[in-house]
Design an enzyme around this catalytic site. Structure first.
Site, PDB file in Angstrom:
ATOM      1  N   GLU A  57       0.921  -1.153  -0.019  1.00  0.00           N
ATOM      2  CA  GLU A  57      -0.011  -0.066  -0.173  1.00  0.00           C
ATOM      3  C   GLU A  57       0.897   1.192  -0.045  1.00  0.00           C
ATOM      4  O   GLU A  57       1.511   1.403   1.127  1.00  0.00           O
ATOM      5  CB  GLU A  57      -0.967  -0.203   1.273  1.00  0.00           C
TER       6      GLU A  57
ATOM      7  N   GLU B 111      -4.932   9.617  10.078  1.00  0.00           N
ATOM      8  CA  GLU B 111      -3.822   9.155  10.479  1.00  0.00           C
ATOM      9  C   GLU B 111      -3.243   9.582  11.939  1.00  0.00           C
ATOM     10  O   GLU B 111      -3.517  10.767  12.254  1.00  0.00           O
ATOM     11  CB  GLU B 111      -2.758   9.700   9.406  1.00  0.00           C
TER      12      GLU B 111
END
Lengths: 294, 434
Positions: free
Chosen positions: A43, A54
């Site tokens: 990824e 995040e």
């Protein structure tokens, strides 16, 4: 839909890094090191300035990559420069997909159609997927694009033979599961815990519950969020997952190397070793699951 | 009022999956309690807005400004709301809604600190634990508000990413929410974010125009020709416009309208954005020295909604700028973006200098010290009063006490005729030093 193949024979190790962190040259070495360490899919993050899902580790990676000049156009060139055989998945946020203008088909059409909705053949999801597929990307995870808003991207993925991966959160239930099941392909990203990305010291107890909710889906199940060690990977595969996704534990190595001024080869070696640990853990987990079944 | 997730091309729900169930739960609660008034929610909201907040608030005839511009100028005095800004309308509504939903904890972002203080007050009032995320740049320029939040018992968590302003604070609050979503309600501070927030915040703020519309008819026997409000995220803007949106006059709007040709039969709505120091952008640095997303932004997706944004050609979000922290945001509410596209709302802007001069003018001539955000609306009034008709309502979205340090600093950098001589401060400080 091709990514399923990767999970067919043994549990997959799926690392995440942000493309261009901390520089294009180093980042290319790192992706190649992850492949040597046993990565089955990578990824590859396309950095967005507002990474709302995040934690601090990957926020740092995104900031370093943007600082070094990463852009969507540059990202696709980066993918073309990579010398790896593993399939690549582009992980990003929707505004970059939505704004993307194909460098070749862009110019003329975009001006005429901008006034309507911004989504045209030369601009938006279709242009983005077209360019990504040209560069060799096989799938997408778009973090802030729930199934309800994913129609245009799903259609573009169908046209260019790419997979669209959705994230199932511990809170995802009921009808939402159904609409994601209809649209998902490649694999389903099972989020092991609530919150944002980041390496943790333990495996969330909610992993099993989350896996159970997608047990009868016919796509492979890859678990991510908080996985740090080979032992974590082992436990998650033993619990029935088809793969483990690890980002922050790898990005931590890159960040540390960057701060210490370590050379690229040394950091790449550390990444390769960490990848090997995680892949071995996953394989052990599969043996354990096999033994328990018998 | 609709529960549609979109406003034309804008709006929607672009959030990480872990937040989607919370947003569905909130949509359900919004429909039941706010739209259908289940369990007497709206009655309790209105009672608390009156008793705790001090509503209704006056629509005051501004005598000096009216004489200056030869126009009836009225001030909607949201600065008199408890807390000193319109923000409490929304904060009280959402904290109360969180209580009805059985949530145990409140989180919020704040830019200027006005939403943070309003949320901290509402949380203290309704006995809910509260944590406020605030960019460190904003903490520095809004110190009194930080202290007010702490005094009300709220945690204040500094956000150090990016330029440390509202955009980063919203991102960080969304990260907290993604972790704590099962027990926590996120009191978003403006008409931004994923549905149902833009519609819900508008509905809580709509009390501004509900009162102002009635008061206008009471005082002048008719609807105003123009209504002005400053626009950052757009919550005071949408609140000030909501009950006037349908008063668009019988005839279709003509595109080439200019001074002296305005329609007589509709209420013109002006959203005044922060023009900052310049309307140009520095693509290389990713910086826009303004916060004029309605005037200069492009369509994109940020913080859960499709709307107009300050972004570079790749879709990376720009760092915005304004002398007023509360307008310093790269996005804007999706409904406001839609109303501008439809031609119902006019997006205009004034620069930092004009806002500062307006701050001093309103303070000196009317005895009302406005927030720097609010001052932008008065800056537009000064520059364009002859195009606005004979009866103008301006929303005084907040009071300026929080901005005094900034105003002092910024005034010293400029040569403003309207600013007071503040040498008395310097000589007093000098004596103290000895």
């Amino acid at each position: 839909m091709a990514l399923e193949r990767v999970f067919a024979d043994e549990p997959a190790f799926v690392p995440y890094v942000a493309a261009g962190d901390p520089s294009d040259e180093a980042s290319i070495e790192y992706v190649e090191a992850l492949e040597r360490g046993g990565a089955d899919v990578v990824e590859l993050g396309l950095p967005f300035s507002e990474p709302i899902a995040e934690g601090s580790t990957i926020q740092g990676a995104v900031a370093r990559a943007l600082e070094a000049g990463m852009t969507p156009q540059r990202y696709f060139e980066f993918v073309e420069e990579l010398d790896v055989d593993v399939p690549l998945v582009c992980m990003t946020y929707y505004n970059l997909v939505y704004q993307y203008e194909h460098p070749e088909t862009g110019e003329s059409e975009a001006v005429a159609s901008e006034a309507t909705s911004g989504e045209t053949a030369s601009r938006g999801p279709r242009a983005f997927v077209e360019r990504a597929a040209e560069a060799g990307i096989e799938g997408f995870v778009v973090v802030d694009l729930p199934a309800e808003e994913a129609g245009p991207l799903r259609a573009a993925c169908d046209d260019f033979g790419c997979d669209l991966v959705f994230v199932i959160a511990p809170t995802t239930k009921g009808e939402r599961l159904g609409s994601m099941r209809e649209q998902v392909s490649g694999y389903v990203y099972v989020q092991a815990r609530l919150g944002v990305t980041g390496a943790r010291e333990d495996v969330s107890d909610r992993t099993e519950q989350s896996l159970a909710r997608v047990a009868d889906w016919d796509v492979p199940k890859a678990v991510g969020f908080g996985i740090k060690t080979g032992a974590h990977a082992e436990r998650i595969i033993a619990a029935g997952a088809d793969g483990v996704i690890v980002g922050s534990a790898l990005v931590d190595i890159i960040a540390e190397g960057h701060e210490d001024g370590a050379d690229t080869v040394a950091v790449a070696d550390r990444l390769e070793a960490k990848a090997r640990e995680l892949k071995e853990g996953a394989l052990t987990g599969a043996r354990r699951a096999g033994a328990e079944t018998r | 009022m609709s529960t549609d997730k979109t406003f034309g091309d804008y709006g929607g729900q672009y959030v990480p999956e872990s937040l989607m169930p919370a947003i569905e739960e909130l949509t359900d609660a919004y429909e039941r309690y706010v739209l259908d008034d289940e369990d007497g929610f709206m009655d309790e909201f209105r009672r608390r807005l009156a008793d705790f907040g001090g509503r209704p608030l006056p629509l005051q005839h501004a005598e000096s400004l009216s004489a200056r511009y030869d126009t009836a100028v009225y001030l909607k005095r949201e600065d008199l709301l408890h807390g000193g800004a319109h923000k409490l309308n929304n904060a009280l509504g959402q904290v109360l809604l969180a209580k009805y939903m059985g949530k145990e904890r409140i989180i919020a972002e704040t830019g200027a600190g006005q939403h943070g203080t309003a949320t901290a007050m509402a949380a203290a009032h309704l006995d809910m634990p509260c944590e406020i995320y605030m960019g460190e740049t904003d903490i520095r320029r809004q110190r009194p508000n930080v202290f007010r939040m702490r005094t009300n018992g709220a945690e204040v968590t500094p956000v150090t990413t990016g330029r440390g302003t509202l955009k980063e604070a919203i991102s960080e609050t969304m990260r907290d929410w993604a972790t704590t979503v099962e027990t926590t309600h996120y009191v978003i501070g403006s008409v931004v974010g994923p549905a149902p927030f833009p519609a819900m915040v508008r509905d809580f703020q709509a009390v501004i125009s509900e009162e102002a519309r009635e008061q206008a008819i009471e005082k002048e026997g008719r609807l105003p020709d123009a209504v002005l409000a400053c626009a950052g995220g757009g919550s005071n803007t949408m609140g000030t416009f909501a009950h006037f949106v349908d008063d668009d006059g019988a005839e279709p709007r003509s595109a080439g309208r200019s001074s002296g040709q305005r329609r007589r039969d509709g209420v013109d709505l002006y959203a005044v954005e922060a023009g900052g120091s310049s309307l140009s952008v520095d693509e290389e640095e990713g910086v826009a020295p303004n916060s004029a997303s309605l005037s200069t932004g492009d369509e994109g997706v940020l913080h859960g909604a499709r709307t107009k944004l300050l972004q570079d050609s790749h879709g990376q979000i720009m760092e915005s700028h304004s002398v007023s922290a509360g307008l310093d945001y790269a996005g804007v509410g999706p409904e406001l973006a839609h109303l501008v596209d439809e031609g119902r709302v006019e997006a205009v802007n004034v620069d930092d200098d004009s806002a500062l001069a307006a701050f001093h003018r309103l303070s000196r001539d009317e005895g009302v010290i406005p927030a720097l955000e609010t001052a932008h609306a008065f800056g537009y009034l000064e520059e364009h009063h002859d195009e606005l008709g004979d009866f103008v309502v301006v929303n005084v979205s907040g009071r300026g006490d929080k901005d005094l340090e900034t105003v002092l600093e910024e005034t010293e950098k400029r040569d403003l005729d309207v600013a007071p001589d503040i040498s008395v401060l310097r000589s007093a400080a000098g004596e103290e030093g000895m």
